[in-house]
Design an enzyme around this catalytic site. Sequence first.
Site, PDB file in Angstrom:
ATOM      1  N   CYS A  65       5.662 -32.073  47.974  1.00  0.00           N
ATOM      2  CA  CYS A  65       5.029 -30.847  48.458  1.00  0.00           C
ATOM      3  C   CYS A  65       4.038 -31.157  49.577  1.00  0.00           C
ATOM      4  CB  CYS A  65       4.300 -30.140  47.306  1.00  0.00           C
ATOM      5  SG  CYS A  65       3.479 -28.603  47.777  1.00  0.00           S
ATOM      6  N   CYS A  71      -4.019 -28.893  47.322  1.00  0.00           N
ATOM      7  CA  CYS A  71      -3.890 -28.011  46.161  1.00  0.00           C
ATOM      8  C   CYS A  71      -4.140 -28.827  44.901  1.00  0.00           C
ATOM      9  CB  CYS A  71      -2.489 -27.394  46.151  1.00  0.00           C
ATOM     10  SG  CYS A  71      -2.028 -26.594  44.603  1.00  0.00           S
ATOM     11  N   CYS A  74      -1.139 -30.327  41.210  1.00  0.00           N
ATOM     12  CA  CYS A  74      -0.464 -31.570  40.840  1.00  0.00           C
ATOM     13  C   CYS A  74      -1.383 -32.758  41.099  1.00  0.00           C
ATOM     14  CB  CYS A  74       0.824 -31.758  41.641  1.00  0.00           C
ATOM     15  SG  CYS A  74       2.098 -30.523  41.291  1.00  0.00           S
ATOM     16  N   CYS A 149       5.924 -23.673  46.726  1.00  0.00           N
ATOM     17  CA  CYS A 149       5.574 -24.557  45.614  1.00  0.00           C
ATOM     18  C   CYS A 149       6.875 -25.090  45.024  1.00  0.00           C
ATOM     19  CB  CYS A 149       4.767 -23.811  44.554  1.00  0.00           C
ATOM     20  SG  CYS A 149       4.329 -24.858  43.133  1.00  0.00           S
ATOM     21  N   GLN A 249       6.511 -21.637  26.668  1.00  0.00           N
ATOM     22  CA  GLN A 249       6.555 -23.008  27.152  1.00  0.00           C
ATOM     23  C   GLN A 249       6.727 -22.985  28.667  1.00  0.00           C
ATOM     24  OE1 GLN A 249       5.772 -25.447  25.318  1.00  0.00           O
ATOM     25  NE2 GLN A 249       5.992 -24.553  23.283  1.00  0.00           N
ATOM     26  N   PHE A 276       1.582 -20.470  14.095  1.00  0.00           N
ATOM     27  CA  PHE A 276       1.311 -20.367  15.532  1.00  0.00           C
ATOM     28  C   PHE A 276       2.649 -20.138  16.251  1.00  0.00           C
ATOM     29  CE2 PHE A 276      -1.748 -23.299  13.639  1.00  0.00           C
ATOM     30  CZ  PHE A 276      -2.972 -22.723  13.995  1.00  0.00           C
ATOM     31  N   ASP A 296       1.039 -15.725  13.519  1.00  0.00           N
ATOM     32  CA  ASP A 296       0.322 -16.008  14.757  1.00  0.00           C
ATOM     33  C   ASP A 296      -0.802 -14.984  14.879  1.00  0.00           C
ATOM     34  OD1 ASP A 296       1.091 -17.651  17.569  1.00  0.00           O
ATOM     35  OD2 ASP A 296      -0.174 -15.898  17.878  1.00  0.00           O
ATOM     36  N   ASP A 344       2.643 -25.148  15.836  1.00  0.00           N
ATOM     37  CA  ASP A 344       2.544 -25.388  17.286  1.00  0.00           C
ATOM     38  C   ASP A 344       1.296 -24.675  17.799  1.00  0.00           C
ATOM     39  OD1 ASP A 344       2.932 -25.868  19.949  1.00  0.00           O
ATOM     40  OD2 ASP A 344       4.622 -24.496  20.179  1.00  0.00           O
ATOM     41  N   CYS A 370       0.426 -29.691  22.633  1.00  0.00           N
ATOM     42  CA  CYS A 370       0.306 -29.934  24.075  1.00  0.00           C
ATOM     43  C   CYS A 370      -0.936 -30.763  24.391  1.00  0.00           C
ATOM     44  CB  CYS A 370       0.271 -28.618  24.843  1.00  0.00           C
ATOM     45  SG  CYS A 370      -1.120 -27.550  24.421  1.00  0.00           S
TER      46      CYS A 370
END
Length: 413
Positions: A65, A71, A74, A149, A249, A276, A296, A344, A370
């Site tokens: 990119c 930016c 990333c 992007c 996700q 969750f 949840d 999760d 995560c």
Amino acid sequence: MTERLVISRLGQRGDGIADTSDGPSFVPYALPGETVTVEPVAGHPDRRHLLAVDTASPERVVPVCKHFGICGGCALQHWALDRQLAWKRDLVIEALRSTGLDAPVAETLDAHGEGRRRATLHARRGAHDILEVGFAAPRAHHVVAIDECPILAPGLNGIINAAWAIAEVIAPARKPLDIQATTTENGLDIDVRGSGPLDMARRTALAAIANKHRLARITRHGELVIQRAPPTLKVGPATVTLPPGVFLQATATAEAVLAELVREGAGRARKIADLFCGVGPFALQLAEKARVTAADSDANAIAALKAAATNTGGLKPLEAAARDLFRRPFVASELKGFDAVVFDPPRQGAEAQARELARSTVPSIVAVSCDRMTFARDARILVDGGYRLKSVTPVDQFRYSPHIEIVGVFAKN
């Protein structure tokens, strides 16, 4: 004043680290083994700004990119992908070891697929009332205007132009406007936050933008502004109509990979709790072979899951309820009779729920996370409660960032 440093390793956020007489110095966009020229960063004595790479690592690659480094979206486009995957596995191993756990960790699965199906762009009127729409700058509050992007999925094609059009109608003077976009089967689903109440003229203008850019829906803080078509996604055998701004996700490939790992972890379980659960990316697929109880805190997500289950034939009974699992986790007595539990949680993990699971007799647990540190904490709780961590699989749906998804499978000893 400039100085030359030799980068010895990578930090947990992807910054190069040089060991100096004053302690470690962090250099973004530098790689292990490189000699670099840097300058100090005002107000941050342990940070350096990269001026030049004097001796490049053989693992250095050309970023995909043109906005990389300006930016803040990333951090690692300059590093070979296979090295990123190995490094992320090492981060998971280190997190587990920090809590005294030594478990088999598989090679990292690349789940980038077609790219991110969700994106949040920011809009702000800066100096001289000039509008900027894009992503936040690295470790800064100003917005970097972008016109492309490459990490976004094809379904998000057109989001930048649409976001600019929306921002031109409602962008405030100071506070950034957040424009969250999600790819759906019927077009982009947009939720706008930070605009304040919309008068009729702005609503009319947004309706025109939705028609011009073929958007499925525009909402403001979840309140409907215009809907051209229901924003739906296929989840296993079901079709889910998404609530505004709901969690998904990051990539469609990751959702499929995680669901397969969850199914494998649950094995032949016939009664499963999915905690969750969100809109049911696991529950709706587990229900093809097992009775599922899902919970949840997001009542809108639960309503969407219930509707999808009701309208899908061939599923085993699926019960879903809105419940704050941080304040009211499923206690050990409620977990009796379940053959497997899947959880999760958000990034903060599920400490309270993990403690109740540790007290339970559920034969199998599948934990999805995560955040490697909260995963390791919750895993330690389960192991201390008599569970064995059978396997850990890192899943990379956050290409070019230090983030990693993890699936851990536990069995009661």
